[in-house]
Scaffold this active site. Structure first.
Site, mmCIF file in Angstrom:
data_model
loop_
_atom_site.group_PDB
_atom_site.id
_atom_site.type_symbol
_atom_site.label_atom_id
_atom_site.label_comp_id
_atom_site.label_asym_id
_atom_site.label_seq_id
_atom_site.Cartn_x
_atom_site.Cartn_y
_atom_site.Cartn_z
ATOM 1 C CE LYS A 1 -4.217 -1.607 2.180
ATOM 2 N NZ LYS A 1 -5.110 -1.384 3.256
ATOM 3 C CE LYS B 1 -9.521 -11.725 0.184
ATOM 4 N NZ LYS B 1 -9.126 -11.722 1.467
ATOM 5 C CE LYS C 1 -14.888 -4.896 2.946
ATOM 6 N NZ LYS C 1 -13.410 -4.972 3.635
#
Ligand code: TRP
Length: 321
Positions: free
Chosen positions: A113, A194, A197
């Site tokens: 990130k 995966k 969101k």
């Protein structure tokens, strides 16, 4: 033996999706009779990257509403909004005093990130320490975590153990448990990643309207083999669709030769799960006061344990009471 106490966490970023339902929410609901569970909505964690205040508020309320709509029974499973139990942040600071800078900087998620560019918030670095506080605060024995959170859970165990060794036994050292769901739910447009969101085209939101669900499945990536079989290496898209069908219905595909038929089956299976959830959500969304009440009551319910943990930790580490 101590009773099983579990904490399942959801970060209040974006919208909950089918992967969250099958991997985390459904196991949580299924275990409501057996284990004592806490559902945690991590709104403080949603502010570790650039955020919009209105979005975080909306996401927190939406997630609480979706949890209720999906069948979380707040009488048995408190739904705790992280920021409403101040002990989370108090314990976070105490745990920062046993965590190393290098330890935090080595976390894979932090490295990924923080590489994205822009200013890196200090809270992104300490993210897993806050997650440790979430877990240790409630004295839980088990934490269901997916692959991506495994390293954070290991850090939690390390910090708990270190604190206990240095300052005297204070925390329960929790175990990570694999979600019961057999398969990881992957993104339909990008079946090697995966479902997440934030990702766009291939995620199925729990509140997506039927036509959006239908379109997302219709556009799911397949391949040119033309055979409905599980082959994660060569046919990740088709494998994901088969897994999705199996997770939703317990059934295998009816027609081994048709991707079109497979997609129709998957669409129907997802619709069967989401239609009641959507309807219940619409009812609950009419009454945000009720949902807010559930959050307030849940915070009250977990507070005695949380306060006791913080009291023990403060005393052990050297603070006056
Ligand atoms: N970091 C978790 C995620 O992104 C969310 C989370 C926050 C969590 N606190 C937690 C999960 C405590 C388990 C336990 O999914």
């Amino acid at each position: 033996m101590a009773p099983t106490r579990r904490l399942t966490g959801f970060q209040a970023t974006g919208h909950l999706h089918l992967g969250n339902l099958l991997g985390a929410l459904r196991p949580l609901i299924a275990a409501q009779g057996a284990a004592q569970s806490i559902a945690l909505i991590a709104d403080l964690h949603a502010m570790t990257i650039e955020h919009n205040p209105a979005d975080v508020r909306a996401s927190a309320l939406e997630q609480a509403t979706v949890l209720l709509a999906a069948g979380v029974d707040p009488e048995r499973t408190p739904i705790v909004l992280q920021s409403q139990v101040r002990e989370h942040t108090e314990l976070h600071y105490l745990l920062e005093c046993v965590a190393g800078f290098g330890e935090a900087a080595r976390m894979i998620q932090f490295k990924e990130k923080s590489a994205a560019g822009g200013q890196v918030r200090l809270s992104l670095l300490t993210y897993p320490v806050l997650m440790s506080a979430d877990i240790l605060l409630h004295d839980v024995t088990q934490v269901p975590v997916g692959e991506d959170q495994r390293q954070h859970l290991e850090l939690t165990r390390t910090l708990a153990h270190r604190f206990n060794t240095r300052y005297g036994t204070t925390f329960t050292v929790p175990e990570g448990v694999q979600p019961e769901s057999a398969a990881r739910i992957m993104d339909l447009a990008e079946p090697t990643a995966k479902m997440s969101k934030s990702a766009g085209a291939g995620r199925i939101g729990l509140l997506d309207p039927p036509e959006v669900v239908r379109r997302t499945v219709a556009r799911a990536v397949t391949d040119e083999f033309g055979v409905v079989r599980r082959d994660p290496q060569r046919q990740p898209g088709v494998t994901n669709l088969i897994n999705l069908l199996a997770e939703c219905t317990g059934r295998e595909p009816a027609d081994p030769g048709s991707y079109g038929a497979l997609k129709r089956e998957v669409t129907d299976a997802i619709e069967a799960l989401l239609a009641p959830l959507r309807a219940r959500h619409a009812e609950l969304a009419e009454d945000p006061g009720y949902v807010r009440g559930v959050l307030a009551e849940s915070a009250e319910r977990v507070r005695p344990t949380a306060a006791a943990t913080v009291r023990r930790a403060r005393a052990a580490i050297g603070l006056l009471d």
